[in-house]
Design a protein around this motif. Structure first.
Motif, PDB file in Angstrom:
ATOM      1  N   GLN A   1       0.911  -1.439   0.251  1.00 31.30           N
ATOM      2  CA  GLN A   1      -0.200   0.096  -0.106  1.00 31.30           C
ATOM      3  C   GLN A   1       0.935   1.263   0.205  1.00 31.30           C
ATOM      4  OE1 GLN A   1      -3.412  -0.084  -0.130  1.00 31.30           O
ATOM      5  NE2 GLN A   1      -3.195  -2.293  -0.551  1.00 31.30           N
TER       6      GLN A   1
ATOM      7  N   THR B   1      -9.554  -1.417  -2.259  1.00 29.02           N
ATOM      8  CA  THR B   1      -8.265  -1.661  -2.235  1.00 29.02           C
ATOM      9  C   THR B   1      -7.497  -3.147  -1.819  1.00 29.02           C
ATOM     10  OG1 THR B   1      -7.875   0.796  -1.844  1.00 29.02           O
ATOM     11  CG2 THR B   1      -5.877  -0.670  -1.772  1.00 29.02           C
TER      12      THR B   1
ATOM     13  N   THR C   1       0.898   4.240  -2.806  1.00 29.91           N
ATOM     14  CA  THR C   1       0.389   5.774  -2.565  1.00 29.91           C
ATOM     15  C   THR C   1       1.624   6.497  -2.507  1.00 29.91           C
ATOM     16  OG1 THR C   1       0.399   4.998  -0.281  1.00 29.91           O
ATOM     17  CG2 THR C   1      -1.690   4.955  -1.350  1.00 29.91           C
TER      18      THR C   1
ATOM     19  N   ARG D   1      -3.343   8.413   3.516  1.00 28.14           N
ATOM     20  CA  ARG D   1      -3.539   7.275   2.958  1.00 28.14           C
ATOM     21  C   ARG D   1      -5.264   7.498   2.450  1.00 28.14           C
ATOM     22  NH1 ARG D   1      -1.520   3.043   3.983  1.00 28.14           N
ATOM     23  NH2 ARG D   1       0.466   2.580   3.073  1.00 28.14           N
TER      24      ARG D   1
END
Length: 386
Positions: free
Chosen positions: A115, A148, A119, A139
């Motif tokens: 993740q 996600t 990002t 986030r």
């Protein structure tokens, strides 16, 4: 990185040419038949045409290039990072790399994207690594966590979020897991292998009872062990060992199993709807898998060897993860509830009492937005900030 470099991004995700390496290296894929034939028929001429620095993708398609790359590397030992060799067939590739480029190549294991990477925060510290607290992240908001997680981290999906997710994941299972992985172990019965994959996915974040899995599927125990081994070696799953001060016990005690991509995990257990995923029986396992992967991938993609364990006593007290950091063990517990409560820290507090000074501050990770203390040296942390 040494004169030759090799890496793998969790199989069918191609090299992302927009990054720093993409700006410094030319890119050549060896997968097209004509390119592959050119490399095989005239290796020296092929390398003359593709001068370094260069990325040679899917290099397992032309393994006979490797001795000639070694020749070039030896001729310019002071020039590092000239050849970046990537491939999805890491078993076949590594065998030839170790034979031809021993002492000349740095081997990097690249799992599906974390993740943090998707990002743009890959360099950020994990909470227990921050010197002066961990800043609130930018986030995605919690309501976006589950879509996600079901999308997963393969580069193709991350780079093209509008793709048909179900079609891509189905194709991945068919082309890689069912064809390539089966070929490596000469798996004859496709139906049995499909059932095995789905049965293993249901057990993600659980203790891996191979005998029970073999019995449920009607397979020989040695067959299950062989299939587990190939999935682990090709980085489709990770086996997490329990923590014991005695290293031998860590190696022989029953591990937990985790898939290395939550999107693939959700696909194998038949989840397509984020609400169903969050509220269904697999919700806790998917979130626990996601937390484990975020920690694991962050460390692995920095080139570190992660030391992560789980803790469970004979009386049933447990902590999901122990992360070794600066000589201490940081306890991490995962809870599906978005409302942190002091009782969620009971396992961490028990661990801290048992290990004393060896235990670090603890964290309860959850899918909500609340961050704050739950007990002395234990705080809640939203998954979006991990």
């Amino acid at each position: 990185m040494g004169p030759g470099g090799q890496g793998q991004r969790g199989t069918p995700g191609k090299v992302r040419r927009g990054g720093a390496v993409g700006r410094t290296h030319r890119y050549v894929s060896l997968e097209p038949p004509d390119i592959r034939a050119a490399a095989a028929s005239d290796p020296r001429g092929f390398l003359d045409a593709h001068v370094p620095p260069v990325i040679l993708d899917e290099v397992h398609c032309a393994p006979d290039l490797l001795p000639f790359i070694k020749e070039r590397v030896d001729a310019r030992r002071a020039a590092t990072g000239q050849y970046l060799l990537t491939g999805s067939q890491n078993l076949l590739l590594l065998e030839r790399v170790t034979e031809s480029l021993a002492g000349r190549a740095a081997i990097l294991r690249l799992l599906p994207l974390s993740q943090r990477e998707t990002t743009g925060r890959a360099a950020g510290p994990l909470p227990w690594e921050a010197a002066a607290g961990h800043p609130r992240s930018l986030r995605p908001s919690p309501q976006n966590v589950w879509p996600t997680l079901l999308s997963g981290g393969y580069p193709e999906i991350v780079a093209h979020p509008g793709r048909d997710l179900y079609l891509w994941q189905t194709s991945y299972v068919q082309t890689y897991l069912e064809r390539d992985v089966r070929a490596l172990r000469q798996v004859g019965d496709l139906t049995q292998f499909q059932s095995f994959l789905r049965a293993l996915a249901v057990r993600s974040a659980q203790l891996l009872n191979m005998a029970g899995l073999a019995r449920d599927l009607g397979l020989a125990l040695n067959t299950v062990k062989s299939w587990i081994s190939i999935l682990e070696t090709t980085h489709q799953i990770v086996l997490l060992r329990p923590y014991f001060a005695n290293l031998t016990k860590r190696l022989v005690k029953t591990p937990k199993v985790y898939f290395t991509d939550t999107g693939l995990l959700g696909h194998l257990v038949g989840l397509r709807d984020p609400v169903h995923a969050a509220q269904g029986p697999m919700g806790g396992a998917i979130l626990e898998t996601a937390v484990f992967l975020e920690i694991l991938k962050t460390m692995v993609h920095r080139g570190e060897e992660p030391r992560i364990y789980f803790w469970r006593t004979a009386t049933g007290t447990e902590v999901d993860f122990l992360v070794e950091h600066e000589g201490r063990l940081v306890p991490v517990e995962v809870k599906l509830s978005a409302t942190p409560m002091p009782g969620m820290a009971d396992g961490i507090r028990a661990f801290q009492r048992d290990l004393g000074r060896r235990a670090g501050p603890g964290y309860v990770i959850h899918p909500g937005t609340v961050r704050g203390p739950l007990a002395p040296a234990v705080q809640s942390l939203p998954f979006a900030e991990l």
